[in-house]
Design an enzyme around this catalytic site. Sequence first.
Site, short mmCIF file in Angstrom:
data_model
loop_
_atom_site.label_atom_id
_atom_site.label_comp_id
_atom_site.label_asym_id
_atom_site.label_seq_id
_atom_site.Cartn_x
_atom_site.Cartn_y
_atom_site.Cartn_z
N CYS A 34 -4.41 -1.32 -2.02
CA CYS A 34 -4.60 0.13 -2.15
C CYS A 34 -5.55 0.35 -3.33
O CYS A 34 -5.24 -0.06 -4.46
CB CYS A 34 -3.24 0.78 -2.42
SG CYS A 34 -3.33 2.54 -2.80
N CYS A 92 -11.04 3.15 0.49
CA CYS A 92 -9.61 3.39 0.70
C CYS A 92 -9.22 2.51 1.89
O CYS A 92 -9.94 2.47 2.89
CB CYS A 92 -9.34 4.85 1.01
SG CYS A 92 -7.67 5.19 1.62
N TYR A 135 -0.89 8.62 -1.88
CA TYR A 135 -0.97 8.47 -3.34
C TYR A 135 -2.21 9.18 -3.89
O TYR A 135 -2.26 9.53 -5.05
CB TYR A 135 -1.10 6.98 -3.71
CG TYR A 135 0.18 6.18 -3.70
CD1 TYR A 135 1.36 6.70 -3.14
CD2 TYR A 135 0.21 4.90 -4.25
CE1 TYR A 135 2.52 5.94 -3.14
CE2 TYR A 135 1.36 4.14 -4.26
CZ TYR A 135 2.52 4.66 -3.70
OH TYR A 135 3.67 3.90 -3.70
N GLY A 136 -3.20 9.34 -3.02
CA GLY A 136 -4.53 9.76 -3.47
C GLY A 136 -4.64 11.12 -4.10
O GLY A 136 -5.67 11.47 -4.67
N ASP A 169 0.86 -1.19 0.00
CA ASP A 169 0.00 0.00 0.00
C ASP A 169 0.90 1.24 0.00
O ASP A 169 2.11 1.15 0.24
CB ASP A 169 -0.90 0.02 1.25
CG ASP A 169 -1.80 1.25 1.29
OD1 ASP A 169 -2.41 1.60 0.25
OD2 ASP A 169 -1.91 1.90 2.36
N HIS A 173 -7.12 2.79 4.12
CA HIS A 173 -6.84 3.48 5.38
C HIS A 173 -8.12 3.61 6.24
O HIS A 173 -8.04 3.70 7.46
CB HIS A 173 -6.31 4.90 5.12
CG HIS A 173 -4.86 4.97 4.73
ND1 HIS A 173 -4.39 4.49 3.54
CD2 HIS A 173 -3.78 5.48 5.37
CE1 HIS A 173 -3.07 4.71 3.47
NE2 HIS A 173 -2.69 5.31 4.56
N1 DGL Z 1 -4.83 3.33 1.06
C1 DGL Z 1 -4.94 3.84 -0.24
C2 DGL Z 1 -6.22 3.44 -0.94
O1 DGL Z 1 -6.76 2.40 -0.66
C3 DGL Z 1 -4.56 5.23 -0.58
C4 DGL Z 1 -4.24 6.25 0.41
C5 DGL Z 1 -3.38 7.34 -0.17
O2 DGL Z 1 -2.18 7.10 -0.25
O3 DGL Z 1 -3.90 8.39 -0.56
O4 DGL Z 1 -6.69 4.13 -1.81
#
Ligand code: DGL
Length: 261
Positions: free
Chosen positions: A75, A192, A44-45, A12, A194
């Site tokens: 992710c 997501c 990453y978002g 992730d 998280h």
């Molecule tokens: N945990 C990630 C997801 O499922 C992304 C979180 C991020 O890095 O913005 O999209």
Amino acid sequence: MIDNEKPIGVFDSGIGGVSVLRELHAIAPSENVIYYGDSLNAPYGEKSAEEVRKLTFAAVEKLLGIGAKAIVVACNTATGAAVRLLREAYPSLPIVGIEPAIKPAVLFGESELGKKDGSSRILVMATPVTISQAKFSHLMEEYNGRAEIIPLPCPHLAELIEKGDPDSEEIAEYLKNLLEDYRDVDSVVLGCTHYPFIKKHIEAYLPMAKIFDGGLGTAREAIRRTAAAGLANTQNKISRITFMSSKEGETLELYRKFFEM
Ligand code: DGL
């Protein structure tokens, strides 16, 4: 090491994929797993899809370099940006991604709530990149007419969770402002990885809504695909879970803390 004893690589942008790792370990405790979080480059978002693609390929190459027998892209953002290309690049490798669990939420509205006229309201919380991807639009189109699907981009929310305290005031304030207008939804999809770590807070703001996340489904699919490739580790031994992060310092402690939450 024989191939079956090699680890499954779970990846992730940071801490979020630990929510998928927990499901994976619960259903397949004999599998060795390497968890790699790219916390240095999280979130990453809010990056471009191209950047996310590059980072995802680099992470997968790293996991393969240390012997991963299968890959779980834990992710949603990286899955949307890169999973198809990863499968093209590594056709014989079991690669499993995660996408927002809209299907079970639609079925819940139809069967449990009896709303067969498309009137059940589903809030999909995800990163801005996940929501802007073609993969997400296709997913929404698939259920067109069967529910009212409301995409809700949550900029910076993963970043707040990445700080390590899901119960912080900052997150409570963020959720209060974000969810104010959605009190009447029937369900919420955590798009997501998280967000399962703040599930209880989302439930507190939207007590009438049922919450869905794709972690368990993804874990099951990873085990199914690993077994189908003849790579399941069925030895009755205690497995090893190794955490790795692209960021030095306390991050590994944080991964362990979230794993045990
Ligand atoms: N945990 C990630 C997801 O499922 C992304 C979180 C991020 O890095 O913005 O999209």
